[in-house]
Design a protein around this motif. Structure first.
Motif, PDB file in Angstrom:
ATOM      1  N   THR A  78       0.836  -1.207   0.000  1.00 19.53           N
ATOM      2  CA  THR A  78       0.000   0.000   0.000  1.00 19.53           C
ATOM      3  C   THR A  78       0.866   1.251   0.000  1.00 19.53           C
ATOM      4  O   THR A  78       0.606   2.183  -0.764  1.00 19.53           O
ATOM      5  CB  THR A  78      -0.932  -0.001   1.233  1.00 19.53           C
ATOM      6  N   LEU A  79       1.902   1.272   0.823  1.00 22.85           N
ATOM      7  CA  LEU A  79       2.801   2.421   0.859  1.00 22.85           C
ATOM      8  C   LEU A  79       3.480   2.630  -0.492  1.00 22.85           C
ATOM      9  O   LEU A  79       3.621   3.754  -0.961  1.00 22.85           O
ATOM     10  CB  LEU A  79       3.865   2.234   1.943  1.00 22.85           C
ATOM     11  N   MET A  80       3.911   1.544  -1.136  1.00 22.94           N
ATOM     12  CA  MET A  80       4.573   1.653  -2.430  1.00 22.94           C
ATOM     13  C   MET A  80       3.614   2.184  -3.503  1.00 22.94           C
ATOM     14  O   MET A  80       3.989   3.019  -4.335  1.00 22.94           O
ATOM     15  CB  MET A  80       5.140   0.297  -2.881  1.00 22.94           C
ATOM     16  N   GLN A  81       2.360   1.744  -3.461  1.00 20.01           N
ATOM     17  CA  GLN A  81       1.366   2.233  -4.425  1.00 20.01           C
ATOM     18  C   GLN A  81       1.099   3.706  -4.208  1.00 20.01           C
ATOM     19  O   GLN A  81       0.997   4.472  -5.157  1.00 20.01           O
ATOM     20  CB  GLN A  81       0.074   1.422  -4.302  1.00 20.01           C
ATOM     21  N   GLU A  82       0.991   4.124  -2.937  1.00 23.60           N
ATOM     22  CA  GLU A  82       0.734   5.542  -2.627  1.00 23.60           C
ATOM     23  C   GLU A  82       1.874   6.423  -3.102  1.00 23.60           C
ATOM     24  O   GLU A  82       1.662   7.557  -3.495  1.00 23.60           O
ATOM     25  CB  GLU A  82       0.525   5.720  -1.116  1.00 23.60           C
ATOM     26  N   GLU A  83       3.092   5.896  -3.072  1.00 25.20           N
ATOM     27  CA  GLU A  83       4.242   6.684  -3.503  1.00 25.20           C
ATOM     28  C   GLU A  83       4.510   6.526  -4.998  1.00 25.20           C
ATOM     29  O   GLU A  83       5.474   7.089  -5.522  1.00 25.20           O
ATOM     30  CB  GLU A  83       5.481   6.273  -2.692  1.00 25.20           C
TER      31      GLU A  83
END
Length: 86
Positions: A78-83
């Motif tokens: 999720t963090l990677m997608q948000e970034e």
């Protein structure tokens, strides 16, 4: 010593250096994503739970619970997608 490099000892007693790619929080615990510095075929990152000791130092604890591991992977993705990194 570089601050984002940690040395762990494997089950054979061999020291392996890892770069701390990131730390994140999941399920009220803190985790570290570590990537081995030496080349390996898998190019696989490892996830460890960080536990603060009474002296303020941290212990790096392997995750042996599949559900806990999956929760951390989900937060990481999720963090990677948000970034926008995936």
């Amino acid at each position: 010593m570089q601050e984002n490099i940690v040395t762990l000892v494997d089950e054979d007693g061999k020291e392996i250096e890892f770069e701390v790619i990131m730390t994140l929080e999941a399920e009220e615990n803190e985790y570290a994503i570590l990537m081995p510095l030496e080349e390996n075929e898998e190019e696989e990152a490892y996830i460890f739970r960080l536990e603060e000791q009474e002296d303020g130092e941290y212990s790096i604890i392997p995750i042996d619970n599949d559900e806990e591991y999956e929760n951390v992977v989900a937060v990481y993705e999720t963090l990677m997608q948000e970034e926008g990194l995936e």
